[in-house]
Write an enzyme that holds these catalytic residues in place. Sequence first.
Site, PDB file in Angstrom:
ATOM      1  N   TYR A   1     -14.562   4.349  10.736  1.00 44.58           N
ATOM      2  CA  TYR A   1     -13.140   4.137  10.452  1.00 44.58           C
ATOM      3  C   TYR A   1     -12.296   4.578  11.653  1.00 44.58           C
ATOM      4  O   TYR A   1     -11.426   3.854  12.134  1.00 44.58           O
ATOM      5  CB  TYR A   1     -12.718   4.921   9.192  1.00 44.58           C
ATOM      6  CG  TYR A   1     -11.244   5.244   9.174  1.00 44.58           C
ATOM      7  CD1 TYR A   1     -10.309   4.259   8.872  1.00 44.58           C
ATOM      8  CD2 TYR A   1     -10.772   6.518   9.511  1.00 44.58           C
ATOM      9  CE1 TYR A   1      -8.944   4.540   8.904  1.00 44.58           C
ATOM     10  CE2 TYR A   1      -9.424   6.810   9.542  1.00 44.58           C
ATOM     11  CZ  TYR A   1      -8.517   5.826   9.241  1.00 44.58           C
ATOM     12  OH  TYR A   1      -7.175   6.103   9.287  1.00 44.58           O
TER      13      TYR A   1
ATOM     14  N   PHE B   1      -0.058  -2.453   8.841  1.00 42.07           N
ATOM     15  CA  PHE B   1      -0.717  -1.361   8.098  1.00 42.07           C
ATOM     16  C   PHE B   1      -2.102  -1.761   7.596  1.00 42.07           C
ATOM     17  O   PHE B   1      -2.975  -0.920   7.459  1.00 42.07           O
ATOM     18  CB  PHE B   1       0.086  -1.009   6.833  1.00 42.07           C
ATOM     19  CG  PHE B   1       1.400  -0.337   7.066  1.00 42.07           C
ATOM     20  CD1 PHE B   1       1.453   0.990   7.450  1.00 42.07           C
ATOM     21  CD2 PHE B   1       2.585  -1.017   6.861  1.00 42.07           C
ATOM     22  CE1 PHE B   1       2.670   1.625   7.638  1.00 42.07           C
ATOM     23  CE2 PHE B   1       3.807  -0.388   7.053  1.00 42.07           C
ATOM     24  CZ  PHE B   1       3.855   0.935   7.443  1.00 42.07           C
TER      25      PHE B   1
ATOM     26  N   LYS C   1      -9.756   2.469  14.550  1.00 37.42           N
ATOM     27  CA  LYS C   1      -8.380   2.762  14.989  1.00 37.42           C
ATOM     28  C   LYS C   1      -8.319   2.823  16.514  1.00 37.42           C
ATOM     29  O   LYS C   1      -7.384   2.307  17.129  1.00 37.42           O
ATOM     30  CB  LYS C   1      -7.879   4.082  14.378  1.00 37.42           C
ATOM     31  CG  LYS C   1      -7.628   4.002  12.879  1.00 37.42           C
ATOM     32  CD  LYS C   1      -6.442   3.097  12.563  1.00 37.42           C
ATOM     33  CE  LYS C   1      -6.277   2.806  11.097  1.00 37.42           C
ATOM     34  NZ  LYS C   1      -5.340   1.717  10.793  1.00 37.42           N
TER      35      LYS C   1
ATOM     36  N   GLY D   1     -18.234  16.119   9.244  1.00 35.69           N
ATOM     37  CA  GLY D   1     -17.255  15.273   9.953  1.00 35.69           C
ATOM     38  C   GLY D   1     -15.847  15.842   9.985  1.00 35.69           C
ATOM     39  O   GLY D   1     -14.996  15.322  10.701  1.00 35.69           O
TER      40      GLY D   1
ATOM     41  N   GLY E   1       0.819  -1.221   0.000  1.00 40.59           N
ATOM     42  CA  GLY E   1       0.000   0.000   0.000  1.00 40.59           C
ATOM     43  C   GLY E   1       0.851   1.268   0.000  1.00 40.59           C
ATOM     44  O   GLY E   1       2.079   1.215  -0.117  1.00 40.59           O
TER      45      GLY E   1
ATOM     46  N   ASN F   1     -10.681  10.812  -1.953  1.00 41.37           N
ATOM     47  CA  ASN F   1     -11.314  11.554  -0.862  1.00 41.37           C
ATOM     48  C   ASN F   1     -10.337  12.554  -0.278  1.00 41.37           C
ATOM     49  O   ASN F   1     -10.727  13.579   0.250  1.00 41.37           O
ATOM     50  CB  ASN F   1     -11.707  10.596   0.279  1.00 41.37           C
ATOM     51  CG  ASN F   1     -12.739   9.606  -0.179  1.00 41.37           C
ATOM     52  OD1 ASN F   1     -13.806   9.998  -0.642  1.00 41.37           O
ATOM     53  ND2 ASN F   1     -12.421   8.324  -0.078  1.00 41.37           N
ATOM     54  N   ASN F   2      -9.068  12.225  -0.348  1.00 39.78           N
ATOM     55  CA  ASN F   2      -8.053  13.049   0.315  1.00 39.78           C
ATOM     56  C   ASN F   2      -7.627  14.215  -0.565  1.00 39.78           C
ATOM     57  O   ASN F   2      -7.704  14.164  -1.792  1.00 39.78           O
ATOM     58  CB  ASN F   2      -6.847  12.194   0.703  1.00 39.78           C
ATOM     59  CG  ASN F   2      -7.207  11.153   1.755  1.00 39.78           C
ATOM     60  OD1 ASN F   2      -7.107   9.967   1.503  1.00 39.78           O
ATOM     61  ND2 ASN F   2      -7.651  11.584   2.898  1.00 39.78           N
TER      62      ASN F   2
ATOM     63  N   PHE G   1      -0.495  11.962  11.251  1.00 41.02           N
ATOM     64  CA  PHE G   1      -1.305  13.109  10.870  1.00 41.02           C
ATOM     65  C   PHE G   1      -1.631  12.931   9.374  1.00 41.02           C
ATOM     66  O   PHE G   1      -2.131  11.889   9.001  1.00 41.02           O
ATOM     67  CB  PHE G   1      -0.631  14.404  11.338  1.00 41.02           C
ATOM     68  CG  PHE G   1      -0.878  14.559  12.831  1.00 41.02           C
ATOM     69  CD1 PHE G   1      -0.327  13.659  13.755  1.00 41.02           C
ATOM     70  CD2 PHE G   1      -1.761  15.501  13.318  1.00 41.02           C
ATOM     71  CE1 PHE G   1      -0.647  13.709  15.109  1.00 41.02           C
ATOM     72  CE2 PHE G   1      -2.073  15.576  14.674  1.00 41.02           C
ATOM     73  CZ  PHE G   1      -1.513  14.677  15.563  1.00 41.02           C
TER      74      PHE G   1
ATOM     75  N   ASN H   1      -6.360  -2.925  -2.194  1.00 39.20           N
ATOM     76  CA  ASN H   1      -6.259  -1.489  -2.479  1.00 39.20           C
ATOM     77  C   ASN H   1      -4.821  -1.147  -2.875  1.00 39.20           C
ATOM     78  O   ASN H   1      -4.288  -0.111  -2.480  1.00 39.20           O
ATOM     79  CB  ASN H   1      -6.709  -0.691  -1.234  1.00 39.20           C
ATOM     80  CG  ASN H   1      -6.875   0.784  -1.525  1.00 39.20           C
ATOM     81  OD1 ASN H   1      -7.003   1.196  -2.681  1.00 39.20           O
ATOM     82  ND2 ASN H   1      -6.840   1.605  -0.487  1.00 39.20           N
TER      83      ASN H   1
ATOM     84  N   SER I   1      -3.904   6.662  13.844  1.00 40.38           N
ATOM     85  CA  SER I   1      -4.204   7.931  13.174  1.00 40.38           C
ATOM     86  C   SER I   1      -4.527   9.003  14.195  1.00 40.38           C
ATOM     87  O   SER I   1      -5.074   8.716  15.272  1.00 40.38           O
ATOM     88  CB  SER I   1      -5.410   7.717  12.258  1.00 40.38           C
ATOM     89  OG  SER I   1      -5.960   8.950  11.863  1.00 40.38           O
TER      90      SER I   1
ATOM     91  N   ASP J   1      -4.877 -12.546   2.826  1.00 39.75           N
ATOM     92  CA  ASP J   1      -5.471 -11.657   3.807  1.00 39.75           C
ATOM     93  C   ASP J   1      -4.789 -11.855   5.156  1.00 39.75           C
ATOM     94  O   ASP J   1      -4.644 -12.998   5.604  1.00 39.75           O
ATOM     95  CB  ASP J   1      -6.957 -12.035   3.910  1.00 39.75           C
ATOM     96  CG  ASP J   1      -7.767 -10.956   4.558  1.00 39.75           C
ATOM     97  OD1 ASP J   1      -7.251 -10.325   5.497  1.00 39.75           O
ATOM     98  OD2 ASP J   1      -8.914 -10.753   4.123  1.00 39.75           O
TER      99      ASP J   1
HETATM  100  C1  UD1 Z   1      -8.956  11.955   6.709  1.00 44.23           C
HETATM  101  C2  UD1 Z   1      -9.594  11.359   7.919  1.00 44.23           C
HETATM  102  C3  UD1 Z   1      -8.547  10.751   8.791  1.00 44.23           C
HETATM  103  C4  UD1 Z   1      -7.793   9.701   8.028  1.00 44.23           C
HETATM  104  C5  UD1 Z   1      -7.209  10.271   6.765  1.00 44.23           C
HETATM  105  C6  UD1 Z   1      -6.749   9.096   5.944  1.00 44.23           C
HETATM  106  C7  UD1 Z   1     -11.607  12.692   8.343  1.00 44.23           C
HETATM  107  C8  UD1 Z   1     -12.292  13.599   9.295  1.00 44.23           C
HETATM  108  N1  UD1 Z   1     -10.351  12.350   8.652  1.00 44.23           N
HETATM  109  O1  UD1 Z   1      -8.147  13.037   7.166  1.00 44.23           O
HETATM  110  O2  UD1 Z   1      -9.164  10.146   9.893  1.00 44.23           O
HETATM  111  O3  UD1 Z   1      -6.777   9.149   8.831  1.00 44.23           O
HETATM  112  O4  UD1 Z   1      -8.197  10.986   6.023  1.00 44.23           O
HETATM  113  O5  UD1 Z   1      -6.195   9.510   4.781  1.00 44.23           O
HETATM  114  O6  UD1 Z   1     -12.172  12.324   7.362  1.00 44.23           O
HETATM  115  N2  UD1 Z   1     -10.334  18.807   1.404  1.00 44.23           N
HETATM  116  C9  UD1 Z   1     -10.872  19.690   0.502  1.00 44.23           C
HETATM  117  N3  UD1 Z   1     -11.268  19.214  -0.717  1.00 44.23           N
HETATM  118  C10 UD1 Z   1     -11.137  17.906  -1.069  1.00 44.23           C
HETATM  119  C11 UD1 Z   1     -10.572  17.007  -0.127  1.00 44.23           C
HETATM  120  C12 UD1 Z   1     -10.193  17.489   1.096  1.00 44.23           C
HETATM  121  O7  UD1 Z   1     -11.020  20.875   0.785  1.00 44.23           O
HETATM  122  O8  UD1 Z   1     -11.533  17.530  -2.179  1.00 44.23           O
HETATM  123  C13 UD1 Z   1      -9.902  19.315   2.711  1.00 44.23           C
HETATM  124  C14 UD1 Z   1     -10.628  18.688   3.887  1.00 44.23           C
HETATM  125  O9  UD1 Z   1     -11.808  19.349   4.176  1.00 44.23           O
HETATM  126  C15 UD1 Z   1      -9.573  18.805   4.983  1.00 44.23           C
HETATM  127  C16 UD1 Z   1      -8.244  18.724   4.241  1.00 44.23           C
HETATM  128  O10 UD1 Z   1      -8.545  18.993   2.872  1.00 44.23           O
HETATM  129  O11 UD1 Z   1      -9.663  20.056   5.579  1.00 44.23           O
HETATM  130  C17 UD1 Z   1      -7.598  17.373   4.344  1.00 44.23           C
HETATM  131  O12 UD1 Z   1      -8.557  16.388   3.970  1.00 44.23           O
HETATM  132  P1  UD1 Z   1      -8.195  14.859   3.755  1.00 44.23           P
HETATM  133  O13 UD1 Z   1      -7.011  14.738   2.870  1.00 44.23           O
HETATM  134  O14 UD1 Z   1      -9.436  14.139   3.363  1.00 44.23           O
HETATM  135  O15 UD1 Z   1      -7.697  14.381   5.184  1.00 44.23           O
HETATM  136  P2  UD1 Z   1      -8.428  14.477   6.617  1.00 44.23           P
HETATM  137  O16 UD1 Z   1      -9.852  14.716   6.487  1.00 44.23           O
HETATM  138  O17 UD1 Z   1      -7.648  15.429   7.445  1.00 44.23           O
END
Ligand code: UD1
Length: 338
Positions: free
Chosen positions: A151, A82, A155, A298, A12, A200-201, A180, A37, A126, A60
């Site tokens: 999720y 991990f 943890k 969230g 990963g 998502n990130n 972090f 993944n 996390s 697995d």
């Molecule tokens: C998220 C999880 C965290 C997890 C980590 C794994 C939550 C609350 N936290 O962290 O528990 O360990 O992912 O990778 O979900 N953002 C935007 N636009 C986007 C995507 C993100 O503005 O399209 C912003 C978010 O609102 C946030 C920041 O970028 O303020 C970071 O987001 P992200 O990368 O998703 O991480 P976390 O939410 O901090």
Amino acid sequence: MSKNILVTGGAGYIGSHTCVELIKAGYHAIIVDNFSNSEKFVIDRIEELAGKSVELIEGDCADERLLLEKLSKTKIDGVIHFAAYKAVGESSKDPLKYYTNNLNSTSSILKVMEELKCENLVFSSSCTVYGQPDQLPVTETSPVKPAESPYGRTKQICENIITDFIDAGKKLKALSLRYFNPIGAHPSAKIGELPLGVPNNLVPFITQTAAGIREKLTVFGSDYDTKDGTCIRDYIHVVDLAKAHVKALDYLLKKEGSLYDAINIGTGEGSSVKEVVDTFEKVNEVKLNYQMGDRRPGDVEKVYADASYAEKVLGWKAELSLEESLKDAWRWQKTLKV
Ligand code: UD1
């Protein structure tokens, strides 16, 4: 003889970078991964970067029988666990998938370790375990608050599974590393993050937008109580994070008896979403299509680490900057563009 380290989820994102650093530090990596993944080519890339071969158990890590069968003749000196599902949104839609996978794999790993008499565990945790902390920067003594998602709860529970196991008198030395926000990629651009579907990130969404795969980035919320209204996070380069695992193992292998500790792994610096976007544009000389949008349910407003305990206990601190992380993230993304 090199010490054998079992790395679950070693193909990963964080696992692959950690395997490279582990091997460079003289350890032998045995990866167990079911590629749910991750991609198989990553194994070759790890070997290429580390200049040594790794062993692979495809399967697995919740499958105790498989692990015991494959490892019956091997001395395992340590485990880095991990392997877990990590999509926050998906965990709210399908909580049982998260509880089943993340909890079962952790208890299975502990059973296997007991059977194999392996006493050293580094667990991938996390900063999500802190929820929205009352005080910043967050120290390890900050209370663990109700998690924001299933999720996050997995943890917290996995950390508890480990401490309960130790409290039951089992011989185990374990460190939970509370990451972090890991970002970036290996500077060689041979390995990096491979998000499934729409990321998502933040950083993979940024790099995919810059590459034209996504039309536009939406910044989730611009009315937070922060310097520019956008959320604050502690973004850490994945190679720095990988090195923290090597230090954690070095530490455990030197200790006697049972122990447990949780350690923040961050830079200690908070950056806003807007700063990440601006820095990405500046260091890579690219224009990003983005707009301000609504808050994401969230999300916590701000969270960043007090990273001094990691330095005190492990002798580790982050060395790479946000600029370097975002350059490496973009270099990696460009290798993926078809
Ligand atoms: C998220 C999880 C965290 C997890 C980590 C794994 C939550 C609350 N936290 O962290 O528990 O360990 O992912 O990778 O979900 N953002 C935007 N636009 C986007 C995507 C993100 O503005 O399209 C912003 C978010 O609102 C946030 C920041 O970028 O303020 C970071 O987001 P992200 O990368 O998703 O991480 P976390 O939410 O901090």
